[in-house]
Design a protein around this motif. Structure first.
Motif, short mmCIF file in Angstrom:
data_model
loop_
_atom_site.label_atom_id
_atom_site.label_comp_id
_atom_site.label_asym_id
_atom_site.label_seq_id
_atom_site.Cartn_x
_atom_site.Cartn_y
_atom_site.Cartn_z
N GLU A 263 0.92 -1.37 0.11
CA GLU A 263 -0.13 0.11 -0.03
C GLU A 263 0.72 1.24 -0.07
O GLU A 263 0.61 2.36 -0.60
N SER A 264 2.10 1.37 0.86
CA SER A 264 2.64 2.41 0.81
C SER A 264 3.51 2.84 -0.43
O SER A 264 3.57 4.10 -0.93
N ASP A 265 3.73 1.96 -1.28
CA ASP A 265 4.32 2.13 -2.58
C ASP A 265 3.24 2.50 -3.53
O ASP A 265 3.43 3.49 -4.66
N ILE A 266 1.88 2.21 -3.37
CA ILE A 266 0.64 2.64 -4.24
C ILE A 266 0.70 4.07 -3.96
O ILE A 266 0.44 4.91 -4.82
N GLU A 267 0.57 4.51 -2.62
CA GLU A 267 0.40 5.74 -2.32
C GLU A 267 1.45 6.73 -2.78
O GLU A 267 1.50 7.72 -3.37
N ARG A 268 2.78 6.23 -2.91
CA ARG A 268 3.98 7.16 -3.28
C ARG A 268 3.67 7.23 -4.77
O ARG A 268 4.02 8.12 -5.39
N ARG A 316 -10.39 14.27 -1.29
CA ARG A 316 -10.09 13.92 0.10
C ARG A 316 -9.09 12.95 0.40
O ARG A 316 -7.91 13.44 0.95
N ILE A 317 -8.82 12.00 -0.24
CA ILE A 317 -7.95 10.91 -0.18
C ILE A 317 -6.57 11.12 -0.97
O ILE A 317 -5.52 11.07 -0.22
N LEU A 318 -6.72 11.98 -2.04
CA LEU A 318 -5.40 12.43 -2.85
C LEU A 318 -4.72 13.62 -1.68
O LEU A 318 -3.62 13.44 -1.69
N MET A 322 -0.93 13.51 -0.40
CA MET A 322 -0.05 14.34 -0.36
C MET A 322 0.71 14.87 0.93
O MET A 322 1.90 14.83 1.05
N VAL A 323 -0.32 15.04 2.05
CA VAL A 323 0.40 15.25 3.28
C VAL A 323 1.02 14.11 3.75
O VAL A 323 2.41 14.27 4.45
N ARG A 324 0.73 12.94 3.60
CA ARG A 324 1.73 11.79 4.04
C ARG A 324 2.86 11.76 3.26
O ARG A 324 4.07 11.23 4.11
N GLU A 325 2.74 11.98 2.14
CA GLU A 325 4.35 11.55 1.46
C GLU A 325 5.15 12.85 2.03
O GLU A 325 6.27 12.81 1.73
N LEU A 326 4.55 13.91 2.08
CA LEU A 326 5.54 14.92 2.51
C LEU A 326 5.94 14.89 3.82
O LEU A 326 7.34 15.23 4.13
#
Length: 415
Positions: A263-268, A316-318, A322-326
């Motif tokens: 999941e973390s790589d999909i987020e990235r 909202r998910i997007l 963005m915040v999580r990756e920052l």
């Protein structure tokens, strides 16, 4: 595992070419472009197929339209029915309305309102039933039998599969020397069609599928293992527990590899599509790029085509991504300080942050925390930095003033 039916009809290159003829002018021939910044990120030579530019922002239009165009006058008069939680629903609704065919889409009751509204906006009658797509399919079958409508399956259908394969024709026409195609896998209709066309046109090309590790249905089926799937995933478009029989047979014959991604790589991947390519990718569409980050040596230096299969993501998910990756990149940092409760302290801290080039986003000042001395207070500060090194410089400057600084994560900030 049961053997596939002996009468299973698999599409051919000619079938895909015929599908391309049928949809020409009615479905956008999306661009297939080099992505130098993604190439720099992954070490591969990356090209991206932008299916998020379709009218419904996803590739599903290709297969849905081929299926609808194959209906005779009597079938058109009876209408069509489909079950879907998103992209397939909108594709069927849009093209059915355009062709003057009545459409009914059964969607799970848990489907986000924005997707329900979009499907209705394209002209379909929407029926909400069940908690999952599987439960919605039961209701769709009941309505099909009642009304005599034609069922348009999202992935296990000959016409749908050959329609999705038209994407491979376009990709290889634009870049004939492509070495690898990396394709998200849910029920398998997309990779089934792409593999059929690509392997016939360029036998040496590699077809690599990608599934989220939470829903490894194709991965398990190819290994004759029970499918163990479940959990909340960003890639809901490929979160299936059962792949299509036609697609499974195509995969057994033509698939070169299948990669499971976290999941973390999909987020990235979603984050990098937005920040590096300036384009929207839903979770399923990020799976291909996630595979390149998961197994970089597998693709290094090779000419790779990524299928950006859709861009329908909840804003909202997007925003959360963005915040999580920052935060992962330490461009947004949260800290906690225990400070004396006296005038001027807060000003001193904010002055240091400003002088060091930090941009304050949030400040929370609390006096009622029991672990803080009676004459003290807890101060949580969230601020922007250039990078991790810059964040550490700011923390060091605060510590030089004898403040104890604790770095916080998202969960810590709520405690």
């Amino acid at each position: 595992m049961p053997k596939p039916p002996t009468d299973l009809r698999l599409p051919t290159l000619d079938d895909v070419r015929d599908a391309a003829r049928l949809i020409a002018g009615a479905v956008i021939r999306t661009p297939f472009l080099p992505a130098p910044r993604l190439s720099q990120l992954t070490g591969a030579r990356v090209w991206v197929k932008y299916e998020n530019l379709q009218v419904t922002a996803a590739f599903k239009e290709r297969g849905a339209l081929v299926k609808l165009l194959g209906l005779d006058a009597a079938a058109r008069a009876r209408g069509v029915i489909a079950m879907s939680a998103g992209n397939h629903a909108q594709a069927v609704a849009y093209h059915a309305t355009r062709l003057g065919i009545r459409s009914t889409i059964v969607m799970p009751e848990t489907t986000p309102h924005v997707k329900v509204a979009a499907t209705r906006g394209f002209g379909a009658e929407v029926v909400l039933s069940g908690e999952t797509v599987a439960e919605a399919e039961i209701e769709a079958e009941r309505l099909r039998l009642r009304d005599g409508a034609t069922f348009v399956h999202p992935y296990d259908d000959f016409d749908v599969i050959r329609g999705q394969g038209t994407m491979a024709l376009e990709m290889l026409e634009d870049e004939p020397d492509l070495e690898v195609m990396v394709v998200p896998v849910g029920g398998g209709g997309l990779i089934g069609g792409i593999a059929t066309a690509a392997k016939a046109l360029a036998p040496r090309i590699e077809i690599v599928g990608v599934e989220t590790r939470l829903y490894p249905a194709m991965w398990a089926e190819l290994r004759d293992l029970p499918v163990v799937a479940g959990g909340t995933t960003l890639a809901e478009g490929i979160a299936v527990r059962r792949v299509g029989l036609i697609n499974l047979e195509i995969a057994r014959r033509l698939l070169d590899d299948l990669i499971l991604v976290e999941e973390s790589d999909i987020e990235r991947a979603v984050y990098f599509y937005l920040t590096l390519q300036k384009t929207m990718a839903e979770g399923a569409a990020g799976a291909g790029l996630a595979a390149l980050m998961t197994a970089p040596e597998r693709f290094r230096g090779r000419k790779v085509g990524l299928v950006l299969c859709g861009g329908n993501i909840d804003p909202r998910i997007l925003s959360s991504i963005m915040v999580r990756e920052l935060a992962r990149e330490e461009k947004i940092v949260a800290i906690r300080l225990i400070i004396p409760d006296r005038p001027g302290v807060l000003g001193e801290i904010t002055t240091v942050l400003g002088r060091m080039g930090g941009n304050i986003l949030e400040v929370e000042h609390r006096r009622t925390v029991l672990k803080v001395p009676a004459k003290g207070a807890s101060l949580d500060v969230v601020f922007e930095t250039r990078d991790g090194a810059h964040a550490q410089e700011i923390i060091a400057a605060l510590e030089a003033l004898d403040y104890t600084v604790e770095r916080l994560g998202q969960t810590d900030r709520q405690s």
